[in-house]
Design a protein around this motif. Structure first.
Motif, PDB file in Angstrom:
ATOM      1  N   ALA A 131     -15.666  31.577  -7.937  1.00  0.00           N
ATOM      2  CA  ALA A 131     -16.841  32.419  -8.216  1.00  0.00           C
ATOM      3  C   ALA A 131     -17.616  31.910  -9.432  1.00  0.00           C
ATOM      4  CB  ALA A 131     -16.440  33.875  -8.396  1.00  0.00           C
ATOM      5  N   ILE A 132     -17.899  30.609  -9.408  1.00  0.00           N
ATOM      6  CA  ILE A 132     -18.669  29.963 -10.470  1.00  0.00           C
ATOM      7  C   ILE A 132     -19.879  29.307  -9.826  1.00  0.00           C
ATOM      8  CG2 ILE A 132     -18.630  28.149 -12.241  1.00  0.00           C
ATOM      9  CD1 ILE A 132     -15.557  28.540 -12.305  1.00  0.00           C
ATOM     10  N   PRO A 133     -21.075  29.483 -10.369  1.00  0.00           N
ATOM     11  CA  PRO A 133     -22.257  28.850  -9.771  1.00  0.00           C
ATOM     12  C   PRO A 133     -22.125  27.323  -9.715  1.00  0.00           C
ATOM     13  CG  PRO A 133     -22.903  30.443 -11.446  1.00  0.00           C
ATOM     14  CD  PRO A 133     -21.412  30.294 -11.545  1.00  0.00           C
ATOM     15  N   GLN A 134     -22.656  26.732  -8.642  1.00  0.00           N
ATOM     16  CA  GLN A 134     -22.592  25.287  -8.474  1.00  0.00           C
ATOM     17  C   GLN A 134     -23.262  24.550  -9.630  1.00  0.00           C
ATOM     18  OE1 GLN A 134     -23.602  23.793  -4.566  1.00  0.00           O
ATOM     19  NE2 GLN A 134     -22.779  25.633  -3.582  1.00  0.00           N
ATOM     20  N   SER A 135     -24.332  25.102 -10.145  1.00  0.00           N
ATOM     21  CA  SER A 135     -25.026  24.454 -11.267  1.00  0.00           C
ATOM     22  C   SER A 135     -24.133  24.385 -12.511  1.00  0.00           C
ATOM     23  CB  SER A 135     -26.329  25.179 -11.584  1.00  0.00           C
ATOM     24  OG  SER A 135     -26.069  26.531 -11.934  1.00  0.00           O
ATOM     25  N   THR A 136     -23.319  25.408 -12.709  1.00  0.00           N
ATOM     26  CA  THR A 136     -22.390  25.406 -13.840  1.00  0.00           C
ATOM     27  C   THR A 136     -21.343  24.311 -13.655  1.00  0.00           C
ATOM     28  OG1 THR A 136     -22.691  27.779 -14.180  1.00  0.00           O
ATOM     29  CG2 THR A 136     -20.701  26.796 -15.120  1.00  0.00           C
ATOM     30  N   ILE A 137     -20.836  24.166 -12.452  1.00  0.00           N
ATOM     31  CA  ILE A 137     -19.829  23.141 -12.171  1.00  0.00           C
ATOM     32  C   ILE A 137     -20.411  21.758 -12.401  1.00  0.00           C
ATOM     33  CG2 ILE A 137     -18.363  22.143 -10.377  1.00  0.00           C
ATOM     34  CD1 ILE A 137     -18.344  25.052  -9.149  1.00  0.00           C
ATOM     35  N   THR A 138     -21.619  21.535 -11.921  1.00  0.00           N
ATOM     36  CA  THR A 138     -22.285  20.246 -12.114  1.00  0.00           C
ATOM     37  C   THR A 138     -22.489  19.974 -13.607  1.00  0.00           C
ATOM     38  OG1 THR A 138     -23.394  20.506  -9.993  1.00  0.00           O
ATOM     39  CG2 THR A 138     -24.312  18.893 -11.494  1.00  0.00           C
ATOM     40  N   SER A 139     -22.851  20.992 -14.344  1.00  0.00           N
ATOM     41  CA  SER A 139     -23.030  20.858 -15.787  1.00  0.00           C
ATOM     42  C   SER A 139     -21.701  20.525 -16.468  1.00  0.00           C
ATOM     43  CB  SER A 139     -23.601  22.152 -16.365  1.00  0.00           C
ATOM     44  OG  SER A 139     -23.665  22.104 -17.762  1.00  0.00           O
ATOM     45  N   TRP A 140     -20.626  21.178 -16.040  1.00  0.00           N
ATOM     46  CA  TRP A 140     -19.308  20.897 -16.607  1.00  0.00           C
ATOM     47  C   TRP A 140     -18.909  19.444 -16.373  1.00  0.00           C
ATOM     48  CZ3 TRP A 140     -15.955  25.654 -14.774  1.00  0.00           C
ATOM     49  CH2 TRP A 140     -16.311  26.776 -15.515  1.00  0.00           C
ATOM     50  N   ILE A 141     -19.228  18.924 -15.197  1.00  0.00           N
ATOM     51  CA  ILE A 141     -18.913  17.521 -14.903  1.00  0.00           C
ATOM     52  C   ILE A 141     -19.693  16.612 -15.849  1.00  0.00           C
ATOM     53  CG2 ILE A 141     -19.129  15.685 -13.179  1.00  0.00           C
ATOM     54  CD1 ILE A 141     -18.638  17.904 -11.029  1.00  0.00           C
ATOM     55  N   ALA A 142     -20.979  16.883 -16.002  1.00  0.00           N
ATOM     56  CA  ALA A 142     -21.834  16.063 -16.868  1.00  0.00           C
ATOM     57  C   ALA A 142     -21.390  16.114 -18.327  1.00  0.00           C
ATOM     58  CB  ALA A 142     -23.284  16.511 -16.746  1.00  0.00           C
ATOM     59  N   ARG A 143     -20.930  17.285 -18.787  1.00  0.00           N
ATOM     60  CA  ARG A 143     -20.533  17.451 -20.187  1.00  0.00           C
ATOM     61  C   ARG A 143     -19.085  17.067 -20.457  1.00  0.00           C
ATOM     62  NH1 ARG A 143     -21.876  23.194 -20.086  1.00  0.00           N
ATOM     63  NH2 ARG A 143     -19.984  23.368 -21.314  1.00  0.00           N
ATOM     64  N   GLY A 144     -18.315  16.784 -19.396  1.00  0.00           N
ATOM     65  CA  GLY A 144     -16.926  16.382 -19.577  1.00  0.00           C
ATOM     66  C   GLY A 144     -15.934  17.518 -19.635  1.00  0.00           C
ATOM     67  N   VAL A 145     -16.398  18.745 -19.385  1.00  0.00           N
ATOM     68  CA  VAL A 145     -15.468  19.878 -19.325  1.00  0.00           C
ATOM     69  C   VAL A 145     -14.470  19.641 -18.188  1.00  0.00           C
ATOM     70  CG1 VAL A 145     -15.258  22.366 -18.900  1.00  0.00           C
ATOM     71  CG2 VAL A 145     -17.139  21.486 -20.308  1.00  0.00           C
ATOM     72  N   ILE A 146     -14.980  19.139 -17.081  1.00  0.00           N
ATOM     73  CA  ILE A 146     -14.124  18.676 -15.988  1.00  0.00           C
ATOM     74  C   ILE A 146     -13.979  17.173 -16.211  1.00  0.00           C
ATOM     75  CG2 ILE A 146     -13.867  18.386 -13.497  1.00  0.00           C
ATOM     76  CD1 ILE A 146     -15.601  20.892 -13.138  1.00  0.00           C
ATOM     77  N   PRO A 147     -12.774  16.704 -16.526  1.00  0.00           N
ATOM     78  CA  PRO A 147     -12.597  15.282 -16.867  1.00  0.00           C
ATOM     79  C   PRO A 147     -12.888  14.355 -15.689  1.00  0.00           C
ATOM     80  CG  PRO A 147     -10.476  16.421 -16.784  1.00  0.00           C
ATOM     81  CD  PRO A 147     -11.536  17.453 -16.591  1.00  0.00           C
ATOM     82  N   GLY A 148     -13.244  13.130 -16.011  1.00  0.00           N
ATOM     83  CA  GLY A 148     -13.606  12.143 -15.001  1.00  0.00           C
ATOM     84  C   GLY A 148     -12.518  11.877 -13.981  1.00  0.00           C
ATOM     85  N   ASP A 149     -11.244  11.978 -14.405  1.00  0.00           N
ATOM     86  CA  ASP A 149     -10.166  11.721 -13.451  1.00  0.00           C
ATOM     87  C   ASP A 149      -9.940  12.893 -12.499  1.00  0.00           C
ATOM     88  OD1 ASP A 149      -9.071  13.450 -15.339  1.00  0.00           O
ATOM     89  OD2 ASP A 149      -7.156  12.392 -15.444  1.00  0.00           O
ATOM     90  N   ALA A 150     -10.661  13.991 -12.706  1.00  0.00           N
ATOM     91  CA  ALA A 150     -10.571  15.148 -11.822  1.00  0.00           C
ATOM     92  C   ALA A 150     -11.781  15.236 -10.892  1.00  0.00           C
ATOM     93  CB  ALA A 150     -10.450  16.431 -12.637  1.00  0.00           C
ATOM     94  N   VAL A 151     -12.604  14.171 -10.869  1.00  0.00           N
ATOM     95  CA  VAL A 151     -13.801  14.131 -10.032  1.00  0.00           C
ATOM     96  C   VAL A 151     -13.783  12.837  -9.219  1.00  0.00           C
ATOM     97  CG1 VAL A 151     -16.334  14.104 -10.020  1.00  0.00           C
ATOM     98  CG2 VAL A 151     -15.118  15.441 -11.736  1.00  0.00           C
ATOM     99  N   GLN A 152     -14.061  12.943  -7.946  1.00  0.00           N
ATOM    100  CA  GLN A 152     -14.162  11.766  -7.075  1.00  0.00           C
ATOM    101  C   GLN A 152     -15.530  11.787  -6.393  1.00  0.00           C
ATOM    102  OE1 GLN A 152     -12.009   9.214  -6.424  1.00  0.00           O
ATOM    103  NE2 GLN A 152     -10.581  10.000  -7.927  1.00  0.00           N
ATOM    104  N   ASP A 153     -16.289  10.719  -6.541  1.00  0.00           N
ATOM    105  CA  ASP A 153     -17.562  10.564  -5.839  1.00  0.00           C
ATOM    106  C   ASP A 153     -17.323   9.649  -4.647  1.00  0.00           C
ATOM    107  OD1 ASP A 153     -19.286  12.079  -7.565  1.00  0.00           O
ATOM    108  OD2 ASP A 153     -19.058  10.472  -9.028  1.00  0.00           O
ATOM    109  N   LEU A 154     -17.771  10.074  -3.470  1.00  0.00           N
ATOM    110  CA  LEU A 154     -17.569   9.295  -2.257  1.00  0.00           C
ATOM    111  C   LEU A 154     -18.918   8.934  -1.639  1.00  0.00           C
ATOM    112  CD1 LEU A 154     -14.656  11.428  -0.774  1.00  0.00           C
ATOM    113  CD2 LEU A 154     -14.493   9.340  -2.125  1.00  0.00           C
ATOM    114  N   PRO A 155     -19.501   7.798  -2.044  1.00  0.00           N
ATOM    115  CA  PRO A 155     -20.817   7.411  -1.522  1.00  0.00           C
ATOM    116  C   PRO A 155     -20.808   7.168  -0.017  1.00  0.00           C
ATOM    117  CG  PRO A 155     -19.894   5.664  -2.893  1.00  0.00           C
ATOM    118  CD  PRO A 155     -18.979   6.842  -3.001  1.00  0.00           C
TER     119      PRO A 155
END
Length: 87
Positions: free
Chosen positions: A49-73
């Motif tokens: 129950a967190i807005p998608q924009s907040t999650i995207t912001s957390w990724i950009a700011r490092g709240v969600i660490p890089g090793d916890a994010v996978q980009d699949l082009p």
């Protein structure tokens, strides 16, 4: 009612086929992800129950660490987040 069941079965079969194809692409590029541990941003948003924009912001700011994010082009630049609470 029978028609609904047939439609549901067709939809499930189509989903399973698409899922299998996606996993083949992921594994073909050297990724080994346990899909039970990873969520898309949209699913993470609904689950916690967190807005998608907040999650995207957390990724950009490092709240969600890089090793916890996978980009699949290969899959339309889908972004997966490890399923755990962040704050």
């Amino acid at each position: 009612m029978i028609t609904e069941k047939v439609s549901e079965e067709k939809a499930l079969a189509a989903f399973e086929k698409a899922s299998d194809e996606s996993l083949k692409i992921i594994k073909g590029h050297g990724f080994e992800l346990d899909m039970a541990e990873w969520l898309t941003i949209a699913r993470y948003s609904k689950k916690y129950a967190i807005p998608q924009s907040t999650i995207t912001s957390w990724i950009a700011r490092g709240v969600i660490p890089g090793d916890a994010v996978q980009d699949l082009p290969e899959l339309n630049n889908i972004r997966l987040i490890k399923d755990q609470p962040y704050r």
